[in-house]
Scaffold this motif. Structure first.
Motif, PDB file in Angstrom:
ATOM      1  N   GLY A   1      32.796  42.830   2.989  1.00  0.00           N
ATOM      2  CA  GLY A   1      31.951  41.705   3.356  1.00  0.00           C
ATOM      3  C   GLY A   1      31.995  41.438   4.847  1.00  0.00           C
ATOM      4  N   THR A   2      31.332  40.348   5.231  1.00  0.00           N
ATOM      5  CA  THR A   2      31.215  39.993   6.645  1.00  0.00           C
ATOM      6  C   THR A   2      31.546  38.518   6.829  1.00  0.00           C
ATOM      7  N   ILE A   3      32.169  38.194   7.951  1.00  0.00           N
ATOM      8  CA  ILE A   3      32.340  36.780   8.288  1.00  0.00           C
ATOM      9  C   ILE A   3      30.996  36.243   8.782  1.00  0.00           C
ATOM     10  N   LYS A   4      30.401  35.358   7.993  1.00  0.00           N
ATOM     11  CA  LYS A   4      29.086  34.816   8.341  1.00  0.00           C
ATOM     12  C   LYS A   4      29.221  33.659   9.322  1.00  0.00           C
ATOM     13  N   GLU A   5      30.185  32.765   9.069  1.00  0.00           N
ATOM     14  CA  GLU A   5      30.480  31.675   9.994  1.00  0.00           C
ATOM     15  C   GLU A   5      31.996  31.576  10.132  1.00  0.00           C
ATOM     16  N   ALA A   6      32.468  31.624  11.350  1.00  0.00           N
ATOM     17  CA  ALA A   6      33.911  31.626  11.604  1.00  0.00           C
ATOM     18  C   ALA A   6      34.376  30.279  12.119  1.00  0.00           C
ATOM     19  N   ASN A   7      35.695  30.074  12.026  1.00  0.00           N
ATOM     20  CA  ASN A   7      36.371  28.961  12.714  1.00  0.00           C
ATOM     21  C   ASN A   7      35.891  27.581  12.274  1.00  0.00           C
ATOM     22  N   ILE A   8      35.787  27.404  10.972  1.00  0.00           N
ATOM     23  CA  ILE A   8      35.518  26.062  10.436  1.00  0.00           C
ATOM     24  C   ILE A   8      36.874  25.353  10.353  1.00  0.00           C
ATOM     25  N   ILE A   9      37.066  24.392  11.206  1.00  0.00           N
ATOM     26  CA  ILE A   9      38.377  23.767  11.363  1.00  0.00           C
ATOM     27  C   ILE A   9      38.614  22.747  10.252  1.00  0.00           C
ATOM     28  N   ALA A  10      39.786  22.805   9.653  1.00  0.00           N
ATOM     29  CA  ALA A  10      40.184  21.852   8.622  1.00  0.00           C
ATOM     30  C   ALA A  10      41.548  21.269   8.978  1.00  0.00           C
ATOM     31  N   GLU A  11      41.872  20.142   8.350  1.00  0.00           N
ATOM     32  CA  GLU A  11      43.170  19.506   8.614  1.00  0.00           C
ATOM     33  C   GLU A  11      44.320  20.459   8.308  1.00  0.00           C
ATOM     34  N   ASN A  12      44.175  21.276   7.271  1.00  0.00           N
ATOM     35  CA  ASN A  12      45.259  22.148   6.826  1.00  0.00           C
ATOM     36  C   ASN A  12      44.969  23.626   7.053  1.00  0.00           C
ATOM     37  N   GLY A  13      44.128  23.944   8.042  1.00  0.00           N
ATOM     38  CA  GLY A  13      43.908  25.341   8.369  1.00  0.00           C
ATOM     39  C   GLY A  13      42.528  25.629   8.915  1.00  0.00           C
ATOM     40  N   ILE A  14      42.095  26.852   8.716  1.00  0.00           N
ATOM     41  CA  ILE A  14      40.814  27.323   9.241  1.00  0.00           C
ATOM     42  C   ILE A  14      40.074  28.057   8.127  1.00  0.00           C
TER      43      ILE A  14
ATOM     44  N   GLU B   1      33.748  31.635   6.585  1.00  0.00           N
ATOM     45  CA  GLU B   1      32.794  31.882   5.505  1.00  0.00           C
ATOM     46  C   GLU B   1      32.494  33.376   5.427  1.00  0.00           C
ATOM     47  N   VAL B   2      32.667  33.970   4.233  1.00  0.00           N
ATOM     48  CA  VAL B   2      32.442  35.409   4.068  1.00  0.00           C
ATOM     49  C   VAL B   2      31.373  35.661   3.019  1.00  0.00           C
ATOM     50  N   THR B   3      30.818  36.859   3.059  1.00  0.00           N
ATOM     51  CA  THR B   3      29.646  37.177   2.231  1.00  0.00           C
ATOM     52  C   THR B   3      30.002  37.982   0.991  1.00  0.00           C
ATOM     53  N   GLN B   4      31.274  38.105   0.686  1.00  0.00           N
ATOM     54  CA  GLN B   4      31.676  38.924  -0.460  1.00  0.00           C
ATOM     55  C   GLN B   4      32.848  38.262  -1.168  1.00  0.00           C
ATOM     56  N   VAL B   5      32.811  38.291  -2.492  1.00  0.00           N
ATOM     57  CA  VAL B   5      33.937  37.831  -3.299  1.00  0.00           C
ATOM     58  C   VAL B   5      34.899  39.005  -3.485  1.00  0.00           C
ATOM     59  N   SER B   6      36.169  38.801  -3.208  1.00  0.00           N
ATOM     60  CA  SER B   6      37.158  39.885  -3.296  1.00  0.00           C
ATOM     61  C   SER B   6      38.219  39.558  -4.326  1.00  0.00           C
ATOM     62  N   LEU B   7      38.320  40.396  -5.328  1.00  0.00           N
ATOM     63  CA  LEU B   7      39.470  40.333  -6.221  1.00  0.00           C
ATOM     64  C   LEU B   7      40.642  41.033  -5.540  1.00  0.00           C
ATOM     65  N   PRO B   8      41.880  40.701  -5.880  1.00  0.00           N
ATOM     66  CA  PRO B   8      43.024  41.348  -5.230  1.00  0.00           C
ATOM     67  C   PRO B   8      42.972  42.857  -5.387  1.00  0.00           C
ATOM     68  N   LEU B   9      43.167  43.540  -4.296  1.00  0.00           N
ATOM     69  CA  LEU B   9      43.199  45.000  -4.345  1.00  0.00           C
ATOM     70  C   LEU B   9      44.494  45.481  -4.986  1.00  0.00           C
ATOM     71  N   VAL B  10      44.406  46.603  -5.661  1.00  0.00           N
ATOM     72  CA  VAL B  10      45.628  47.224  -6.183  1.00  0.00           C
ATOM     73  C   VAL B  10      46.337  47.941  -5.048  1.00  0.00           C
TER      74      VAL B  10
END
Length: 755
Positions: free
Chosen positions: A218-231, A234-243
């Motif tokens: 996927g791609t980072i569509k919008e970066a650096n959305i600041i939150a109280e507890n982190g950053i 926004e990405v364009t792909q759903v990722s299940l944990p890789l093996v």
């Protein structure tokens, strides 16, 4: 006491002051700042395009965690990404996603610590930030305990979370480390610093666009959305944990043969009390837990998610790489190589499987464009053509996986070394090759051509050599005397014998043994002794002393030369070289008898032992023996005692100065520390045993090209008298005589040192 009382009074006064303040004043001073951004969950909820993600966060039980203080980076798939995901996975909507899957998605999207996009390429080393040196981050997801069927029994297992490093004291399982998986991203600054390109991304994701801000596919569509507890990114792909690499091998039927062979021979399941205690506390169940442990001889454990763990974050800039052959290519390799001399795989020594694994892995990241400059764990080139040999390429949680349609053309499996290595009839030679002698590295070098003369275990044991496995030591029993040598000397004896059978042959010089010739063993860095061949038989100096030769039983050709199987050993001589000079000098019609008689009557020689002063057993020498005609000329020239008019030698003069003439003459005709022949391998100034009046070394110039050999003395002359340098040429028919690490040449002139 007064100080402590004062402190207590201060605290009491401060608390009293607070109690007297209004609630509004307290909240104003200690309350949450109005300009502080909302926490991650509230930010996602407020934006409106993360409805599916927030629903899964709630379902996974992470709403509370992401709604209060913390320090996270969230790779947040937007609703458009979830629409694609639902279609691919067969979910009608978010309500159909089960809690377990929700937990996988959420936890794998959560990265420990908060990173702006421009920080993702930087490595958090123990010494500080290293710019543009990272491409992965640790996530909140881990597999934990898994129930498997091991030997027909359901067993609770957990993966190693460290590499099993033999002898280092590092445990393969560390309690409290959950073995968290990593997520990989492809950021432009890292790519630029590592000289990578879109090719390195598209090799793994051929149908995706490289943007310089990719997270997996996927791609980072919008970066650096600041939150109280982190950053939030926004990405364009759903990722299940890789093996991980181990799991991918286990699950993919294309590589099941490689997996099964490695699993059977290099994996053990070891009960672990700490893991068992953790499991009991976590689940309330009473099962024992076993850790899946890979062999300690391997460079890494494919189920370890933590990379090397030399420092806490080294997984940010490093991962493992495996090249794994598919079933068809690996089966062909088993049939034609591994089982050429063994009846079944279970009869192969364990080190074969260890080396086979090492041949196919790199203990670091191998990007597609960097394969040509990468070395595997055997320190060989990675010998795969990325255009034709790679079936698939996968980014996994702990490394890169390349599925191949061929086996790595490893030196160990295609060189003359293989002849011993993969044949149970040659375990003694293989053991010595492998025990730090350096022979393995030499003869398995696919880029250097060798001829290997290889005696079997039966031959070596018949001649007194053996290895005591229980005592881990070599043994040699003299077949004649029955005397037994200890471990060190017996190993050295076999080392020297086998080194005589390792011959550099860049042009296939020994592919035809029907004629005759001489050749040097060893290599240019550590020259060996000379051996000879004649009419398909070979021999060394020790064979000549014993009056035997070695016959060829058969041969096979490998990529870097030929292996001859032999019925004996190329033995070295244990006698002083003077005894060989004696035999040459006393033979009927000898052309070296005059020189020998001078030697015999000198103070240098012990006729019984053959010892010449200054000449030791086991060192390299070249003996330059002037022919009888040359000695006659030396007498005529007054260089040696005798009758100058006729050239008749006087072997036993009475005058001290004449005795000294003989001594210095002999010493000047013995070259120390090097063995010269007519093969071009030894040229230039070579030290002699002679010393000048100041006890300084003297030298002779050796000139050697294939087919010719000459020696020139080095007289310096004076300011008024130019030097007169004599040259002596070897006489081919009577030269290249073998002795203990030495050659004896008959030459057509004598050499003379002048002060």
């Amino acid at each position: 006491m007064k100080k402590k009382l004062h402190r207590y009074l201060f605290v009491f006064s401060f608390l009293a002051l607070l109690s007297s303040c209004s609630k509004d004043t307290f909240d104003e001073y200690y309350g949450r700042p109005e300009n502080l951004e909302d926490p991650i969950f509230q930010q996602l909820e407020a934006r409106g395009n993360f409805k599916n993600l927030t629903a899964l966060i709630d379902k996974a039980g992470y709403k509370d965690i992401l709604s209060k203080s913390g320090y996270w980076t969230m790779m947040a798939p937007n609703d458009e990404a979830f629409t694609k995901f639902f279609q691919e996975k067969g979910f009608s909507d978010v309500s159909k996603v089960d809690a377990e899957t929700a937990g996988k998605i959420v936890r794998y999207a959560l990265v420990y610590n908060a990173f702006r996009e421009d920080q993702l390429a930087d490595y958090q080393s123990a010494l500080g930030w290293v710019p543009d040196n990272a491409y992965r981050r640790r996530t909140a997801f881990y597999d934990g305990f898994i129930t498997k069927t091991i030997d027909g029994k359901a067993t609770v297992t957990v993966d190693s979370n460290r590499n099993n490093r033999a002898g280092t004291g590092i445990n393969y399982f560390v309690t409290g480390d959950s073995n968290n998986k990593y997520i990989t991203y492809f950021e432009k600054d890292y790519f630029a610093a590592q000289k990578l390109s879109a090719y390195d991304y598209n090799f793994f994701y051929p149908n995706k666009q490289y943007t310089g801000s990719n997270v997996l596919d996927g791609t980072i569509k919008e970066a650096n959305i600041i939150a109280e507890n982190g950053i939030i990114h926004e990405v364009t792909q759903v990722s299940l944990p890789l093996v991980n690499l181990d799991q991918y091998l286990e699950q993919n039927s294309q590589y099941s043969l490689f997996h099964d062979v490695m699993e059977k021979n290099l994996v053990t399941y070891v009960f672990n009390q700490d893991a068992t205690n953790t499991y009991h506390n976590y689940t309330g169940k009473s099962d024992n837990v076993s850790v899946k442990v890979w062999d300690p001889a391997l460079p890494f454990s494919p189920n370890n998610e933590n990379f090397l763990k030399d420092s806490d974050n080294d997984g940010q800039n490093g991962a493992y790489t495996m090249f794994v052959p598919d079933n068809a290519s690996f089966q062909a390799f088993i049939n034609t190589v591994l089982l050429k001399n063994y009846p079944s795989l279970d009869k192969l020594p364990k080190y074969v499987f260890q080396d086979l694994f090492k041949a196919h892995v790199v203990a670091n990241t191998v990007w597609p464009s960097k394969v040509a400059t990468s070395n595997n764990a055997l320190d060989e080139d990675v010998r795969f053509n990325m255009s034709t040999d790679i079936k698939e390429a996968k980014v996994l949680s702990n490394g890169f996986f390349y599925g191949t349609n061929k086996v790595q053309a490893s030196d160990l499996f295609f060189s003359v070394y293989t002849s011993a290595y993969l044949d149970p009839k040659f375990t003694l030679a293989t053991r010595l090759f492998n025990d730090g002698s350096g022979f393995k590295q030499m003869i398995s070098n696919i880029d250097q051509k060798y001829t290997l003369f290889l005696p079997s275990d039966a031959v070596l044991r018949g001649l007194g050599f053996d290895y005591d496995i229980n005592r881990s030591e070599w043994k040699y029993t003299n077949p004649t005397t029955g005397l037994v040598e200890a471990n060190g000397p017996s190993r050295f004896r076999l080392l020297r014998v086998l080194y005589n059978g390792i011959i550099p042959t860049p042009n296939g010089e020994l592919n035809n043994l029907s004629g005759s010739g001489i050749i040097r063993s060893g290599d240019n860095i550590i020259p060996g002794e000379y051996i000879k061949w004649s009419n398909n038989k070979v021999f060394a100096a020790g064979n000549e002393v014993a009056g035997n030769t070695v016959s060829i039983l058969g041969y096979e050709d490998k990529q870097n030369g030929r292996t001859y199987y032999i019925n004996g050993i190329l033995n070295y001589s244990e006698e002083y070289a003077g005894l060989k000079i004696k035999r040459l000098g006393t033979a009927t019609g000898s052309n070296s008898s005059f020189f020998y008689n001078y030697l015999l009557n000198s103070a240098l020689f012990d006729v019984t032992t053959g010892k010449i002063q200054g000449v030791d057993v086991g060192s390299f020498y070249t003996f330059i023996i002037p022919s009888n005609a040359a000695i006659t000329q030396a007498v005529k020239n007054g260089v040696l005692p005798g009758t100058p008019a006729t050239g008749v030698p006087n072997y036993n003069p009475t005058l001290p100065q004449d005795k000294e003439l003989i001594t210095e003459f002999i010493r000047y005709h013995i070259l120390a520390l090097q063995t010269a022949s007519n093969d071009g391998l030894t040229t230039g100034l070579v030290e002699t045993l002679h010393r000048d009046k100041l006890s300084e070394k003297t030298y002779i110039t050796v000139s050697s090209v294939p087919g010719t050999l000459s020696f020139t003395d080095n007289n310096k002359g004076t300011s008024t008298t130019p030097p007169v340098n004599r040259t002596a040429n070897f006489i081919p028919a009577s030269s290249n005589n073998l002795a203990d690490r030495s050659l004896i040449h008959i030459v057509d002139n004598y050499l003379l040192y002048k002060e």
